[in-house]
Motif scaffolding. Structure first.
Motif, PDB file in Angstrom:
ATOM      1  N   ARG A 557       0.845  -1.215   0.000  1.00  0.00           N
ATOM      2  CA  ARG A 557       0.000   0.000   0.000  1.00  0.00           C
ATOM      3  C   ARG A 557       0.869   1.249   0.000  1.00  0.00           C
ATOM      4  O   ARG A 557       0.585   2.232  -0.706  1.00  0.00           O
ATOM      5  N   MET A 558       1.945   1.227   0.771  1.00  0.00           N
ATOM      6  CA  MET A 558       2.846   2.386   0.833  1.00  0.00           C
ATOM      7  C   MET A 558       3.518   2.617  -0.514  1.00  0.00           C
ATOM      8  O   MET A 558       3.675   3.767  -0.958  1.00  0.00           O
ATOM      9  N   LEU A 559       3.893   1.529  -1.193  1.00  0.00           N
ATOM     10  CA  LEU A 559       4.536   1.654  -2.505  1.00  0.00           C
ATOM     11  C   LEU A 559       3.574   2.237  -3.531  1.00  0.00           C
ATOM     12  O   LEU A 559       3.947   3.107  -4.332  1.00  0.00           O
ATOM     13  N   ILE A 560       2.329   1.785  -3.524  1.00  0.00           N
ATOM     14  CA  ILE A 560       1.327   2.319  -4.453  1.00  0.00           C
ATOM     15  C   ILE A 560       1.102   3.795  -4.179  1.00  0.00           C
ATOM     16  O   ILE A 560       1.009   4.615  -5.106  1.00  0.00           O
ATOM     17  N   ALA A 561       1.027   4.168  -2.901  1.00  0.00           N
ATOM     18  CA  ALA A 561       0.856   5.580  -2.550  1.00  0.00           C
ATOM     19  C   ALA A 561       2.040   6.407  -3.023  1.00  0.00           C
ATOM     20  O   ALA A 561       1.876   7.544  -3.498  1.00  0.00           O
ATOM     21  N   ASP A 562       3.230   5.864  -2.911  1.00  0.00           N
ATOM     22  CA  ASP A 562       4.426   6.565  -3.364  1.00  0.00           C
ATOM     23  C   ASP A 562       4.387   6.787  -4.873  1.00  0.00           C
ATOM     24  O   ASP A 562       4.773   7.848  -5.373  1.00  0.00           O
ATOM     25  N   CYS A 563       3.922   5.763  -5.611  1.00  0.00           N
ATOM     26  CA  CYS A 563       3.807   5.915  -7.063  1.00  0.00           C
ATOM     27  C   CYS A 563       2.779   6.983  -7.412  1.00  0.00           C
ATOM     28  O   CYS A 563       2.942   7.727  -8.387  1.00  0.00           O
ATOM     29  N   ARG A 564       1.725   7.083  -6.626  1.00  0.00           N
ATOM     30  CA  ARG A 564       0.693   8.105  -6.883  1.00  0.00           C
ATOM     31  C   ARG A 564       1.237   9.517  -6.667  1.00  0.00           C
ATOM     32  O   ARG A 564       0.979  10.420  -7.455  1.00  0.00           O
ATOM     33  N   GLU A 565       2.002   9.686  -5.599  1.00  0.00           N
ATOM     34  CA  GLU A 565       2.402  11.026  -5.201  1.00  0.00           C
ATOM     35  C   GLU A 565       3.635  11.516  -5.937  1.00  0.00           C
ATOM     36  O   GLU A 565       3.724  12.684  -6.313  1.00  0.00           O
ATOM     37  N   GLU A 566       4.604  10.619  -6.162  1.00  0.00           N
ATOM     38  CA  GLU A 566       5.878  11.066  -6.712  1.00  0.00           C
ATOM     39  C   GLU A 566       6.246  10.397  -8.029  1.00  0.00           C
ATOM     40  O   GLU A 566       7.286  10.691  -8.609  1.00  0.00           O
ATOM     41  N   GLN A 568       7.414   7.618  -8.362  1.00  0.00           N
ATOM     42  CA  GLN A 568       8.620   6.831  -8.127  1.00  0.00           C
ATOM     43  C   GLN A 568       8.214   5.445  -7.646  1.00  0.00           C
ATOM     44  O   GLN A 568       7.112   5.238  -7.156  1.00  0.00           O
ATOM     45  N   GLY A 569       9.114   4.519  -7.791  1.00  0.00           N
ATOM     46  CA  GLY A 569       8.805   3.168  -7.350  1.00  0.00           C
ATOM     47  C   GLY A 569       8.068   2.342  -8.372  1.00  0.00           C
ATOM     48  O   GLY A 569       7.632   1.226  -8.072  1.00  0.00           O
ATOM     49  N   SER A 570       7.926   2.849  -9.604  1.00  0.00           N
ATOM     50  CA  SER A 570       7.154   2.109 -10.609  1.00  0.00           C
ATOM     51  C   SER A 570       7.809   0.779 -10.954  1.00  0.00           C
ATOM     52  O   SER A 570       7.118  -0.216 -11.186  1.00  0.00           O
ATOM     53  N   ALA A 571       9.162   0.731 -10.972  1.00  0.00           N
ATOM     54  CA  ALA A 571       9.840  -0.523 -11.303  1.00  0.00           C
ATOM     55  C   ALA A 571       9.572  -1.575 -10.232  1.00  0.00           C
ATOM     56  O   ALA A 571       9.372  -2.759 -10.539  1.00  0.00           O
ATOM     57  N   MET A 572       9.566  -1.178  -8.961  1.00  0.00           N
ATOM     58  CA  MET A 572       9.278  -2.124  -7.882  1.00  0.00           C
ATOM     59  C   MET A 572       7.831  -2.614  -7.960  1.00  0.00           C
ATOM     60  O   MET A 572       7.557  -3.808  -7.786  1.00  0.00           O
ATOM     61  N   LEU A 573       6.915  -1.696  -8.223  1.00  0.00           N
ATOM     62  CA  LEU A 573       5.511  -2.087  -8.336  1.00  0.00           C
ATOM     63  C   LEU A 573       5.296  -3.018  -9.519  1.00  0.00           C
ATOM     64  O   LEU A 573       4.537  -3.992  -9.435  1.00  0.00           O
ATOM     65  N   TRP A 574       5.966  -2.729 -10.611  1.00  0.00           N
ATOM     66  CA  TRP A 574       5.888  -3.577 -11.804  1.00  0.00           C
ATOM     67  C   TRP A 574       6.385  -4.984 -11.497  1.00  0.00           C
ATOM     68  O   TRP A 574       5.813  -5.983 -11.934  1.00  0.00           O
ATOM     69  N   ALA A 575       7.461  -5.082 -10.706  1.00  0.00           N
ATOM     70  CA  ALA A 575       8.009  -6.387 -10.331  1.00  0.00           C
ATOM     71  C   ALA A 575       7.001  -7.184  -9.504  1.00  0.00           C
ATOM     72  O   ALA A 575       6.826  -8.392  -9.702  1.00  0.00           O
ATOM     73  N   ILE A 576       6.339  -6.530  -8.571  1.00  0.00           N
ATOM     74  CA  ILE A 576       5.362  -7.215  -7.718  1.00  0.00           C
ATOM     75  C   ILE A 576       4.158  -7.658  -8.537  1.00  0.00           C
ATOM     76  O   ILE A 576       3.656  -8.782  -8.384  1.00  0.00           O
TER      77      ILE A 576
END
Length: 604
Positions: A557-566, A568-576
């Protein structure tokens, strides 16, 4: 190009039904023909994509006395020369297939026969009289081959999905393989994401007797390569002869060939060479993403196609189609990995497959001739990285999940396994010869891991999913030996990489094309993770049953929120997301092929 599968039991007869089910899982690799062979405790099957000897290349192939049986995936590029040598020794051939030379080379040269075979291949050679099976994989790992340990023997297959019908129970996930996937994009070496399933290594042969591994050995390794003190003119003269020989051999085909044309150095040179040695216009294919922030390579490719007179086709995918291709590309990759270029490569392969069976591609040029920017990192930066993560000279020191994210996202088992995710890089760095430069060590680490277990997974599986064979001249082992053995000064100068290949290619391709900034093969991933998609993802992903044993819901949930706001973290979310899709396909499911376009979130 084909698919192979089989099993060798210790006690029980080989199960024809299970074997047939395994071979059916490889139908995409060989849509033209199918064959089975059983001999008591041993059985194997083959699916064929007909490229050489269209009428007479059915497999399994047998020796004249039927004491040897062979199934092979790939192409033996020097089969014309090797066949002539074997015929001079008195061997008589029953077909015009390139694969038949494997049988006769084994009879003629014994255990050293692998050294005589040039090509991309994975094969199973059964010697009934000796009661043994020889499994072998090509030197660079262009063709895949997996082993699975059974309670009563061993199974093998071109793809993991074909092993599933041969197993007594669904395999468990290997934490080390999963940690390598998340941190490095792929598992590597013998390790896969499945416990009890391993890769046959590039350049490795495995001897199986009575359902057990009797011996395994590497018949080729880059570690034997030594630097030669050549100047450019000497190296170019050698390369002229070598590249001509390689292209002549790689262009052997009884069907038309094409080329994936990106506009980069490697594919541009291949277009020039293919045009030189072909009496027909080359069919070329390019993909681009107009309307995104990425550099659009379509105009570059189009100019090259016009210059060399190729019959050119542009692929301009809709962003929705890219997203909806994800389940199919995860299924096709089979061996869990997350190269974003799988998506456009699959679209190119689908387009090429509508009219061709063979497509050339430029994979390997960057590893062999030192084209990547990571090979030109400043000594100071590498020193600093080496202090933070020692053991590899500051090369490949960081995983994809870093900072606070491993502890935020990974559950205890995955977090513990991730501490060892760099081990393969460290081992490969240490085993390089003492006299090698750091540049050669970096090239070797990539040839050992990122190339066979990531880039070549893409090059093989995305194409074979659509019944297309990929040919990669820059990964002919003779080219690899030449490139890795060049002095550093011929490969890298200042901020310019792949220097030798560019200078050599100036006679073939306009210099401005060769010396342009490297663009790579990317997709506009972060731009496609828009608010509606992330909102749906937040409802599905955190508590998904595939993820909860390994990842923390609140961390997702924190990673998704980070992708929404900044953003960033799209590569990690894509991996999951890809792991969840893979789990749905191969753990919750039985490896069935999804539709070409499937909404990933509806799939989950």
């Amino acid at each position: 190009m084909c698919g192979i599968a089989g099993l060798f039991n210790c006690n029980l007869p080989a199960d024809r039904l299970r074997l047939d089910q395994a071979v059916a899982k490889l139908a995409h690799r060989g849509p033209d023909d199918r064959g089975l062979f059983l001999d008591g405790r041993f059985g194997m099957g083959h699916t064929r994509l007909a490229i050489i000897d269209l009428a007479g290349g059915h497999q399994p192939l047998f020796s004249k006395d039927r004491g040897l049986a062979l199934i092979a995936n790939g192409e033996i590029y020097n089969f014309v020369e090797l066949r002539a040598e074997l015929e001079a020794l008195g061997h008589g051939f029953q077909t015009h297939s390139d694969s038949e030379v494997i049988l006769h080379a084994y009879l003629a040269f014994g255990d050293s026969f692998l050294e005589r075979i040039h090509g991309m291949f994975a094969f199973a050679l059964y010697d009934a009289a000796e009661g043994r099976l020889i499994l072998a994989r090509d030197r660079l790992g262009m063709k895949p081959l997996f082993l699975a340990w059974l309670p009563d023997g061993i199974a093998f297959a071109s793809e993991i999905k074909a092993l599933l019908p041969l197993l007594d129970q669904p395999p468990a996930i290997d934490p080390q393989g999963l940690a390598q996937y998340f941190q490095n994009q792929f598992s590597t070496g013998a390790t896969t994401v499945f416990s009890g399933v391993e890769r046959v290594l590039p350049g490795e042969a495995v001897i199986i007797e009575a359902g057990r591994v009797a011996r395994r050995f590497r018949y080729w390794s880059p570690l034997a390569i030594r630097t030669e003190p050549l100047d450019f003119d000497e190296a170019a003269a050698r390369f002229d002869t070598l590249m001509e020989r390689v292209m002549v051999e790689h262009m052997r085909s009884d069907v038309p060939v094409g080329l994936f044309l990106s506009g980069g150095v490697d594919s541009s040179l291949l277009l020039a060479l293919l045009s030189r040695y072909s009496d027909q216009p080359i069919r070329t294919f390019s993909v681009g993403f107009p309307g995104t922030s990425l550099t659009n390579e379509l105009p570059l490719a189009k100019d090259l196609a016009r210059r060399f007179g190729s019959r050119h086709r542009e692929i301009r995918p809709d962003p929705k189609d890219i997203f909806h291709s994800l389940p199919l590309t995860v299924w096709a990759a089979d061996d869990l990995m997350r190269d974003n270029a799988n998506l456009p490569t699959s679209l190119l392969a689908r387009a090429a497959g509508e009219e061709l069976k063979v497509v050339f591609s430029g994979e390997g040029g960057d590893e062999v001739f030192a084209g990547y920017g990571r090979y030109r990192t400043s000594p100071l930066e590498r020193l600093f990285k080496g202090l933070l993560a020692p053991g590899s000279g500051g090369f490949r020191t960081r995983g994809s999940f870093r900072g606070h994210w491993p502890k935020t996202l990974f559950g205890p088992t995955l977090l513990a396994a991730s501490q060892h995710a760099r081990r393969p890089v460290l081992e490969s760095w240490r085993e390089a010869p003492h006299g090698w430069s750091d540049l050669q060590r970096m090239q070797y680490v990539d040839l050992r891991h990122a190339l066979p277990d990531n880039l070549l997974v893409k090059a093989d599986r995305m194409l074979m999913a659509w019944g297309v064979e990929g040919r990669l001249p820059f990964l002919d082992h003779r080219i690899v030996e030449f490139g890795l053995g060049l002095p550093d000064r011929l490969k890298v100068a200042g901020r310019q990489g792949k220097l030798f290949l560019k200078r050599w290619g100036e006679r073939l391709v306009p210099p401005e094309q060769l010396y342009a900034r490297k663009r790579g093969f990317h997709v506009p991933l972060s731009e496609w993770l828009d608010e509606p998609f992330l909102k749906r993802l937040a409802q599905i992903l955190p508590e998904h049953p595939a993820l909860t044993p390994w990842l923390k819901p609140d961390g997702i949930r924190m990673l998704i929120a980070d992708c929404r706001e900044e953003r960033q973290g799209s590569a990690m979310l894509w991996a999951i997301l890809q792991f969840a899709i893979w789990h749905q396909l191969f753990i919750a499911g039985s490896g069935e092929r999804p539709a070409p376009l499937t909404d990933p979130l509806e799939f989950l």
